[in-house]
Design a protein around this motif. Structure first.
Motif, PDB file in Angstrom:
ATOM      1  N   PHE A  96       0.827  -1.200   0.000  1.00 47.15           N
ATOM      2  CA  PHE A  96       0.000   0.000   0.000  1.00 47.15           C
ATOM      3  C   PHE A  96       0.860   1.248   0.000  1.00 47.15           C
ATOM      4  CE2 PHE A  96      -2.806  -3.232   1.683  1.00 47.15           C
ATOM      5  CZ  PHE A  96      -4.031  -2.921   1.121  1.00 47.15           C
ATOM      6  N   ARG A  97       0.364   2.278  -0.675  1.00 46.44           N
ATOM      7  CA  ARG A  97       0.988   3.602  -0.668  1.00 46.44           C
ATOM      8  C   ARG A  97       0.156   4.516   0.222  1.00 46.44           C
ATOM      9  NH1 ARG A  97       0.507   4.535  -5.626  1.00 46.44           N
ATOM     10  NH2 ARG A  97       2.619   4.036  -6.344  1.00 46.44           N
ATOM     11  N   ILE A 106      -3.937   0.677  -2.711  1.00 44.67           N
ATOM     12  CA  ILE A 106      -3.260  -0.584  -2.927  1.00 44.67           C
ATOM     13  C   ILE A 106      -2.387  -0.485  -4.175  1.00 44.67           C
ATOM     14  CG2 ILE A 106      -5.187  -1.569  -4.243  1.00 44.67           C
ATOM     15  CD1 ILE A 106      -4.483  -4.269  -2.831  1.00 44.67           C
ATOM     16  N   VAL A 107      -1.175  -1.013  -4.076  1.00 40.97           N
ATOM     17  CA  VAL A 107      -0.208  -0.975  -5.159  1.00 40.97           C
ATOM     18  C   VAL A 107      -0.112  -2.337  -5.840  1.00 40.97           C
ATOM     19  CG1 VAL A 107       2.223  -0.635  -5.738  1.00 40.97           C
ATOM     20  CG2 VAL A 107       1.114   0.867  -4.078  1.00 40.97           C
ATOM     21  N   SER A 108      -0.072  -3.393  -5.047  1.00 42.21           N
ATOM     22  CA  SER A 108       0.032  -4.746  -5.587  1.00 42.21           C
ATOM     23  C   SER A 108      -0.447  -5.729  -4.530  1.00 42.21           C
ATOM     24  CB  SER A 108       1.475  -5.064  -6.001  1.00 42.21           C
ATOM     25  OG  SER A 108       2.345  -4.960  -4.880  1.00 42.21           O
ATOM     26  N   ALA A 109      -0.692  -6.968  -4.960  1.00 40.75           N
ATOM     27  CA  ALA A 109      -1.161  -7.997  -4.035  1.00 40.75           C
ATOM     28  C   ALA A 109      -0.704  -9.358  -4.528  1.00 40.75           C
ATOM     29  CB  ALA A 109      -2.681  -7.961  -3.895  1.00 40.75           C
ATOM     30  N   SER A 110      -0.588 -10.285  -3.598  1.00 47.35           N
ATOM     31  CA  SER A 110      -0.287 -11.658  -3.962  1.00 47.35           C
ATOM     32  C   SER A 110      -1.579 -12.368  -4.346  1.00 47.35           C
ATOM     33  CB  SER A 110       0.371 -12.389  -2.788  1.00 47.35           C
ATOM     34  OG  SER A 110      -0.590 -12.640  -1.765  1.00 47.35           O
ATOM     35  N   GLN A 133       6.558  -6.128  -6.167  1.00 42.51           N
ATOM     36  CA  GLN A 133       6.251  -5.433  -7.418  1.00 42.51           C
ATOM     37  C   GLN A 133       6.128  -3.918  -7.293  1.00 42.51           C
ATOM     38  OE1 GLN A 133       3.181  -7.874  -9.771  1.00 42.51           O
ATOM     39  NE2 GLN A 133       2.899  -8.585  -7.662  1.00 42.51           N
ATOM     40  N   ILE A 134       6.623  -3.334  -6.224  1.00 43.12           N
ATOM     41  CA  ILE A 134       6.676  -1.878  -6.151  1.00 43.12           C
ATOM     42  C   ILE A 134       7.765  -1.434  -7.120  1.00 43.12           C
ATOM     43  CG2 ILE A 134       7.092   0.114  -4.669  1.00 43.12           C
ATOM     44  CD1 ILE A 134       6.181  -1.587  -2.310  1.00 43.12           C
ATOM     45  N   PRO A 135       7.472  -0.546  -8.060  1.00 47.24           N
ATOM     46  CA  PRO A 135       8.439  -0.217  -9.113  1.00 47.24           C
ATOM     47  C   PRO A 135       9.737   0.363  -8.566  1.00 47.24           C
ATOM     48  CG  PRO A 135       6.260   0.624  -9.653  1.00 47.24           C
ATOM     49  CD  PRO A 135       6.216   0.182  -8.229  1.00 47.24           C
ATOM     50  N   GLY A 262      -6.080 -15.596  -8.392  1.00 50.02           N
ATOM     51  CA  GLY A 262      -4.910 -14.738  -8.495  1.00 50.02           C
ATOM     52  C   GLY A 262      -5.119 -13.374  -7.870  1.00 50.02           C
ATOM     53  N   PRO A 263      -4.114 -12.501  -7.954  1.00 47.51           N
ATOM     54  CA  PRO A 263      -4.211 -11.159  -7.370  1.00 47.51           C
ATOM     55  C   PRO A 263      -5.353 -10.356  -7.974  1.00 47.51           C
ATOM     56  CG  PRO A 263      -1.936 -11.688  -7.975  1.00 47.51           C
ATOM     57  CD  PRO A 263      -2.793 -12.764  -8.554  1.00 47.51           C
ATOM     58  N   ASP A 264      -6.045  -9.603  -7.129  1.00 44.99           N
ATOM     59  CA  ASP A 264      -7.137  -8.744  -7.576  1.00 44.99           C
ATOM     60  C   ASP A 264      -7.127  -7.481  -6.725  1.00 44.99           C
ATOM     61  OD1 ASP A 264      -9.427  -7.481  -8.376  1.00 44.99           O
ATOM     62  OD2 ASP A 264     -10.723  -9.227  -8.216  1.00 44.99           O
ATOM     63  N   LEU A 265      -6.704  -6.361  -7.326  1.00 46.97           N
ATOM     64  CA  LEU A 265      -6.606  -5.108  -6.586  1.00 46.97           C
ATOM     65  C   LEU A 265      -7.961  -4.455  -6.384  1.00 46.97           C
ATOM     66  CD1 LEU A 265      -3.412  -3.492  -8.163  1.00 46.97           C
ATOM     67  CD2 LEU A 265      -3.607  -5.231  -6.379  1.00 46.97           C
ATOM     68  N   ASN A 266      -8.987  -4.976  -7.025  1.00 44.67           N
ATOM     69  CA  ASN A 266     -10.314  -4.356  -6.938  1.00 44.67           C
ATOM     70  C   ASN A 266     -11.189  -4.974  -5.857  1.00 44.67           C
ATOM     71  OD1 ASN A 266      -9.880  -2.550  -9.161  1.00 44.67           O
ATOM     72  ND2 ASN A 266     -10.165  -4.293 -10.548  1.00 44.67           N
ATOM     73  N   GLU A 267     -10.744  -6.035  -5.207  1.00 47.31           N
ATOM     74  CA  GLU A 267     -11.539  -6.626  -4.129  1.00 47.31           C
ATOM     75  C   GLU A 267     -11.583  -5.649  -2.957  1.00 47.31           C
ATOM     76  OE1 GLU A 267     -10.846 -11.376  -5.002  1.00 47.31           O
ATOM     77  OE2 GLU A 267      -9.915 -10.455  -3.250  1.00 47.31           O
ATOM     78  N   PRO A 268     -12.733  -5.512  -2.294  1.00 49.58           N
ATOM     79  CA  PRO A 268     -12.871  -4.517  -1.232  1.00 49.58           C
ATOM     80  C   PRO A 268     -11.947  -4.796  -0.047  1.00 49.58           C
ATOM     81  CG  PRO A 268     -14.762  -5.970  -1.279  1.00 49.58           C
ATOM     82  CD  PRO A 268     -13.972  -6.286  -2.505  1.00 49.58           C
ATOM     83  N   HIS A 269     -11.393  -3.722   0.508  1.00 54.32           N
ATOM     84  CA  HIS A 269     -10.524  -3.816   1.683  1.00 54.32           C
ATOM     85  C   HIS A 269     -10.656  -2.530   2.478  1.00 54.32           C
ATOM     86  CE1 HIS A 269      -8.066  -1.671  -1.338  1.00 54.32           C
ATOM     87  NE2 HIS A 269      -7.632  -0.998  -0.296  1.00 54.32           N
ATOM     88  N   PHE A 270     -10.256  -2.573   3.731  1.00 55.94           N
ATOM     89  CA  PHE A 270     -10.275  -1.356   4.540  1.00 55.94           C
ATOM     90  C   PHE A 270      -9.274  -0.373   3.958  1.00 55.94           C
ATOM     91  CE2 PHE A 270     -12.270  -4.021   7.820  1.00 55.94           C
ATOM     92  CZ  PHE A 270     -13.294  -3.165   8.183  1.00 55.94           C
ATOM     93  N   SER A 271      -9.715   0.853   3.738  1.00 56.87           N
ATOM     94  CA  SER A 271      -8.874   1.854   3.079  1.00 56.87           C
ATOM     95  C   SER A 271      -8.127   2.740   4.047  1.00 56.87           C
ATOM     96  CB  SER A 271      -9.728   2.729   2.147  1.00 56.87           C
ATOM     97  OG  SER A 271     -10.739   3.402   2.879  1.00 56.87           O
TER      98      SER A 271
END
Length: 272
Positions: A96-97, A106-110, A133-135, A262-271
């Motif tokens: 997370f950033r 969220i930046v990336s996820a496993s 995977q953070i650039p 697989g990874p899904d950055l769009n799944e809901p999470h606490f922000s």
């Protein structure tokens, strides 16, 4: 105004310093005195973590990785009360950033790692390895942005709606703070008045009542599995953990497990 010899204009000095700082960030070369980056967590015991927020992703281990040198991280945690078919968990690692105002993106996820437990209670151990995977160069844009890698969970199955060991008795009841209402069809009981019907309420004060019983804390589970925080989250070079991938690698003992979607950055999470 006369100029002094061998003095570089301030603007050029600042530009050279900025270029040097950016190059150092992009190269991300580890200091020679360090073998790896270490971001320890103090918790190392299973804690009850019930379903929260409508069963969206919730973090239970957080490591500040601002300035992390290596791309590969490792996390270890323990499990308790995972029961196959009843109390099963999904876990993942996510980066997370944090940009201020208590918000993060969220930046990336496993990928999603399923922990399906065993037929009976057993404390388990899980190790996860991941390429975050953070650039490259992500930390040179400013001096205030913070990055974290977080271990997240949510229920795959469960929790149970009741405690199978709780005893109940059929009788009349009321809340201690409620006064008996003599004008609501009360019934005289031992000098006090019990309300047998309350207007405007969809509940009856006559029914099954839980019997308070003191029990050991480890039996008071109410269908909740338990997960500890990350024991540690470290940045390691490829030769130390070659198994790490962008989807993730994991090893588990004391619980059945499998990789799911697989990874899904769009799944809901606490922000926050």
């Amino acid at each position: 105004m006369p100029t002094r010899a061998n003095v570089v204009p301030p603007s050029l000095v600042n530009e050279l310093a900025e270029v040097k700082r950016r190059l150092a960030a992009i190269e991300r070369a580890p200091a020679q005195v360090n073998k790896f980056d270490r971001y320890p967590q103090v918790e190392w015991a299973a804690q009850g973590r019930p379903q929260v927020g409508g069963n969206i992703w919730s973090s239970f281990g957080i490591a500040n990785v601002t300035g992390l040198v290596f791309d590969r991280v490792e996390a270890k945690f323990i499990t308790d009360w995972l029961i196959s078919g009843k109390r099963e968990a999904e876990v993942r690692l996510a980066a997370f950033r944090h940009t201020g105002n208590a918000q993060r993106e969220i930046v990336s996820a496993s990928g999603v790692f399923n922990l399906t437990g065993l037929a009976t209670r057993q404390v388990g151990v899980v190790v996860m390895r991941w390429i975050h995977q953070i650039p490259y160069g992500w930390d040179y844009t400013d001096d205030t942005t913070i990055y974290t890698i977080e271990l997240q969970h949510r229920y795959k199955k469960g929790p149970e709606k009741w405690d199978p060991n709780r005893l109940q008795i059929f009788g009349m009841w009321k809340r201690e703070k409620d006064k008996p209402a003599s004008d609501s069809g009360g019934t005289e009981v031992g000098g006090g008045r019990w309300v047998t019907y309350q207007a405007g309420s969809d509940r009856s004060p006559i029914g099954y009542v839980d019997i308070p019983v003191e029990r050991p804390a480890d039996n008071d589970v109410f269908g909740s599995y338990s997960l500890s925080a990350m024991h540690y989250c470290v940045g390691l070079p490829a030769e130390r953990i070659p198994e790490a991938t962008a989807n993730g690698w994991a090893w588990a003992r004391g619980t059945n497990s499998s990789w799911g979607r697989g990874p899904d950055l769009n799944e809901p999470h606490f922000s926050v």
